[in-house]
Motif scaffolding. Structure first.
Motif, PDB file in Angstrom:
ATOM      1  N   THR A  89      -2.264  -4.322  10.275  1.00 56.36           N
ATOM      2  CA  THR A  89      -2.269  -2.298   9.797  1.00 56.36           C
ATOM      3  C   THR A  89      -1.273  -2.781   8.377  1.00 56.36           C
ATOM      4  O   THR A  89      -0.890  -3.175   7.857  1.00 56.36           O
ATOM      5  N   LEU A  90      -1.237  -1.747   7.695  1.00 58.01           N
ATOM      6  CA  LEU A  90      -0.281  -1.332   6.432  1.00 58.01           C
ATOM      7  C   LEU A  90       1.318  -1.870   7.066  1.00 58.01           C
ATOM      8  O   LEU A  90       1.642  -2.012   6.142  1.00 58.01           O
ATOM      9  N   GLY A  91       1.442  -0.600   8.295  1.00 57.88           N
ATOM     10  CA  GLY A  91       2.415  -1.389   7.864  1.00 57.88           C
ATOM     11  C   GLY A  91       3.230  -3.419   8.742  1.00 57.88           C
ATOM     12  O   GLY A  91       3.914  -3.672   7.969  1.00 57.88           O
ATOM     13  N   VAL A  92       2.001  -3.666   8.747  1.00 57.47           N
ATOM     14  CA  VAL A  92       2.849  -5.084   9.279  1.00 57.47           C
ATOM     15  C   VAL A  92       2.182  -6.094   7.718  1.00 57.47           C
ATOM     16  O   VAL A  92       2.728  -7.036   7.687  1.00 57.47           O
ATOM     17  N   ILE A  93       0.644  -5.237   7.209  1.00 49.32           N
ATOM     18  CA  ILE A  93       0.892  -5.831   5.627  1.00 49.32           C
ATOM     19  C   ILE A  93       2.602  -5.606   4.746  1.00 49.32           C
ATOM     20  O   ILE A  93       2.683  -6.710   4.042  1.00 49.32           O
ATOM     21  N   PRO A 100       0.806  -0.959   0.096  1.00 47.73           N
ATOM     22  CA  PRO A 100       0.276  -0.088  -0.372  1.00 47.73           C
ATOM     23  C   PRO A 100       0.581   1.231  -0.201  1.00 47.73           C
ATOM     24  O   PRO A 100       1.671   1.883   0.655  1.00 47.73           O
ATOM     25  N   ILE A 101       0.600   2.162  -0.645  1.00 46.91           N
ATOM     26  CA  ILE A 101       1.266   3.957  -0.255  1.00 46.91           C
ATOM     27  C   ILE A 101       0.984   3.957   0.825  1.00 46.91           C
ATOM     28  O   ILE A 101      -0.044   3.378   1.998  1.00 46.91           O
ATOM     29  N   LEU A 102       1.427   5.520   1.407  1.00 40.66           N
ATOM     30  CA  LEU A 102       1.256   5.722   2.923  1.00 40.66           C
ATOM     31  C   LEU A 102       0.020   5.933   2.941  1.00 40.66           C
ATOM     32  O   LEU A 102      -0.584   7.307   1.960  1.00 40.66           O
ATOM     33  N   CYS A 103      -0.649   5.835   4.188  1.00 42.12           N
ATOM     34  CA  CYS A 103      -2.571   6.029   4.003  1.00 42.12           C
ATOM     35  C   CYS A 103      -1.620   6.110   6.353  1.00 42.12           C
ATOM     36  O   CYS A 103      -2.264   5.455   6.561  1.00 42.12           O
ATOM     37  N   PRO A 104      -1.734   7.714   6.730  1.00 41.11           N
ATOM     38  CA  PRO A 104      -1.501   7.835   7.619  1.00 41.11           C
ATOM     39  C   PRO A 104      -2.626   7.491   8.827  1.00 41.11           C
ATOM     40  O   PRO A 104      -1.769   6.537   9.915  1.00 41.11           O
ATOM     41  N   MET A 105      -3.864   7.382   8.424  1.00 43.35           N
ATOM     42  CA  MET A 105      -4.519   6.657   9.185  1.00 43.35           C
ATOM     43  C   MET A 105      -4.711   5.181   9.625  1.00 43.35           C
ATOM     44  O   MET A 105      -5.303   4.514  10.350  1.00 43.35           O
ATOM     45  N   HIS A 106      -4.054   4.401   8.499  1.00 45.12           N
ATOM     46  CA  HIS A 106      -4.249   3.221   8.523  1.00 45.12           C
ATOM     47  C   HIS A 106      -2.393   2.728   9.030  1.00 45.12           C
ATOM     48  O   HIS A 106      -2.636   1.032   8.969  1.00 45.12           O
ATOM     49  N   GLU A 107      -1.591   3.446   9.187  1.00 40.53           N
ATOM     50  CA  GLU A 107      -0.041   3.046   9.364  1.00 40.53           C
ATOM     51  C   GLU A 107      -0.085   1.979  10.260  1.00 40.53           C
ATOM     52  O   GLU A 107       0.497   0.960  10.228  1.00 40.53           O
ATOM     53  N   ASP A 108      -0.512   2.737  11.319  1.00 34.02           N
ATOM     54  CA  ASP A 108      -0.231   2.166  12.737  1.00 34.02           C
ATOM     55  C   ASP A 108      -1.570   1.587  13.820  1.00 34.02           C
ATOM     56  O   ASP A 108      -1.855   1.283  14.443  1.00 34.02           O
ATOM     57  N   THR A 109      -2.464   1.707  13.337  1.00 37.16           N
ATOM     58  CA  THR A 109      -4.204   1.671  13.206  1.00 37.16           C
ATOM     59  C   THR A 109      -4.747   0.502  12.612  1.00 37.16           C
ATOM     60  O   THR A 109      -5.415   1.470  11.114  1.00 37.16           O
ATOM     61  N   PRO A 110      -5.470  -0.433  12.881  1.00 39.22           N
ATOM     62  CA  PRO A 110      -5.950  -1.109  12.068  1.00 39.22           C
ATOM     63  C   PRO A 110      -7.585  -0.786  11.895  1.00 39.22           C
ATOM     64  O   PRO A 110      -8.091   0.075  12.174  1.00 39.22           O
ATOM     65  N   GLY A 111      -8.323  -1.435  10.914  1.00 38.32           N
ATOM     66  CA  GLY A 111      -9.697  -1.382  10.410  1.00 38.32           C
ATOM     67  C   GLY A 111     -10.395  -2.016  11.665  1.00 38.32           C
ATOM     68  O   GLY A 111     -10.294  -2.534  12.798  1.00 38.32           O
ATOM     69  N   PRO A 112     -11.405  -2.130  11.085  1.00 35.63           N
ATOM     70  CA  PRO A 112     -12.331  -1.212   9.906  1.00 35.63           C
ATOM     71  C   PRO A 112     -12.389   0.281   9.785  1.00 35.63           C
ATOM     72  O   PRO A 112     -11.637   1.093  10.756  1.00 35.63           O
ATOM     73  N   CYS A 113     -12.212   0.748   8.978  1.00 37.68           N
ATOM     74  CA  CYS A 113     -12.393   2.324   8.728  1.00 37.68           C
ATOM     75  C   CYS A 113     -14.010   2.813   8.351  1.00 37.68           C
ATOM     76  O   CYS A 113     -14.328   1.718   7.756  1.00 37.68           O
ATOM     77  N   ALA A 114     -14.125   3.535   8.750  1.00 44.89           N
ATOM     78  CA  ALA A 114     -15.852   4.533   8.067  1.00 44.89           C
ATOM     79  C   ALA A 114     -15.785   5.513   8.137  1.00 44.89           C
ATOM     80  O   ALA A 114     -14.584   6.525   8.141  1.00 44.89           O
TER      81      ALA A 114
END
Length: 402
Positions: free
Chosen positions: A323-327, A281-295
């Motif tokens: 999170t995106l970092g984990v992925i 994934p490209i950088l997405c600040p809200m999900h870099e270290d915070t899991p989903g879901p998103c809403a």
């Protein structure tokens, strides 16, 4: 006979067939005309998700391609667009005209169907409307190659193609075919037009023919999508994975790794030695270290802004939430492991396409999706990293170095 801008035309109607379409994996004959699909019938039959059904029917990367002496072209189409209660009106889908490889015009159709979604209530209502016509005049005289790129964000039923001279399917351009799969970012969310989505820009710079399986909200490692990739002829394949899995909080780390292996195994059944690029994934600040879901941020919607927020808790990473970092760590590990036996498998960190510096300069307007300028940046970066001589896709004939 018809009059347009003071000119009279003897119109020739040409049936829209698969021979005139590029970028679609299937076509469906409807009561109105022809509906291009980006997943084959077998995959659609195995899908029960409305979001994916909508996404694959939106013709991102699909274009009419023909050769003609015509100086005027009309296309009747029935669109289905989406609207969201409380959110700003979405712009009309755009048709891009390309003549002999160069931009030559843009237009939209009017009318059509509208699906109005109420995110707070979880409901959707559809209103039906008439077909519309997009018209291009003043094309140069003489034989030429014409492409009409269909709106990347509107389901589009093609009803009639009319020209003032005969049409024949475009010649084989002799370029390599690039098959790409990804999320809404690859689909083209918030891009200005169908040739402005980042995969189309990268394909133009790389001198390749694009088949875009960017599926908004639906890059979820579905086996039927992997089989569609497996069965589609291509010279180059890329898969951009991760953001949708986090958005939906779809799986945990235990499931993610084996799912990626299975997805790549299936692709390799049909493309055993094809250059295959895995993009994180490209950088997405809200999900870099915070899991989903998103809403959706409903507070923002009340002010006429559509934004998204992450609903997970960073502490939940300890229990396997993604999170995106984990992925990125997991995708890098998997590719490194497999590349020991697969020299044509490659990895690209999505932050090389859009990272911290880019986020400061061009923040994601809704927290998830890039705007038109950012699509251009991502497309140019991908072309430079993938299509140049030392990139995983090499330097093919006709490439333009960005």
């Amino acid at each position: 006979m018809d009059t347009e801008h003071g000119m009279r035309h003897d119109w020739i109607t040409t049936p829209v067939t698969a021979a005139l379409l590029r970028g679609a994996l299937d076509i469906e004959h409807t009561e109105h005309g022809v509906l291009p699909h980006r997943l084959p019938a077998r995959a659609r039959a195995q899908n029960t998700d409305g979001q994916l059904a909508m996404a694959e029917s939106q013709p991102s990367g699909v274009r009419l391609a023909f050769r003609t002496r015509a100086t005027a072209v009309e296309l009747d189409a029935l669109r289905t667009k989406r609207a969201y209660v409380g959110a700003p009106a979405r712009p009309d889908g755009m048709y891009d005209l390309i003549v002999d490889g160069r931009p030559a015009g843009q237009g939209s159709v009017t009318g059509g169907n509208v699906v109005t979604v109420d995110l707070t209530a979880g409901t959707a209502e559809q209103e039906f409307g008439p077909a519309g016509t997009v018209r291009f005049t003043g094309l140069p005289a003489g034989d030429k190659d014409v492409e009409i790129w269909l709106p990347h964000n509107e389901t589009t039923e093609l009803i009639a193609l009319r020209t003032d001279a005969p049409v024949e399917p475009a010649r084989d351009p002799g370029r390599r075919v690039w098959l790409h799969h990804g999320s809404s970012i690859s689909h083209g969310s918030d891009a200005a037009s169908p040739t402005g989505i980042w995969p189309a820009l990268a394909a133009s710079l790389g001198g390749v023919e694009l088949i875009n399986l960017g599926l908004a909200g639906s890059a979820l490692l579905d086996p039927f999508t992997a089989r569609a990739l497996r069965d589609t002829p291509a010279d180059l394949v890329s898969v951009k994975l991760g953001i949708n899995v986090v958005n939906l909080d779809l799986m945990r780390l235990r499931a993610f790794g084996p799912a990626v292996h299975g997805f790549l195994d299936t692709i390799r059944e049909g493309h055993p030695t094809t250059p295959l690029l895995v993009v994180s994934p490209i950088l997405c600040p809200m999900h870099e270290d915070t899991p989903g879901p998103c809403a959706p941020d409903f507070g923002g919607m009340s002010a006429g802004r559509l934004r998204f927020v992450a609903m997970g808790d960073p502490a939940e990473r300890a229990s396997g939430k993604l999170t995106l970092g984990v992925i990125r760590d997991e995708l890098s590990r998997i590719v490194k492991q497999r590349a020991a036996d697969d020299p044509n498998l490659h990895y690209l960190d999505g932050r090389d396409l859009y990272g911290e510096t880019d986020s400061a300069e061009l923040p994601l307007p809704d927290g998830l999706h890039p705007d038109a300028a950012t699509h251009r940046r991502i497309g140019e970066r991908f072309a430079r990293l993938a299509f140049t001589a030392d990139g995983p896709f090499g330097a093919g004939p006709g490439m333009v170095t960005p």
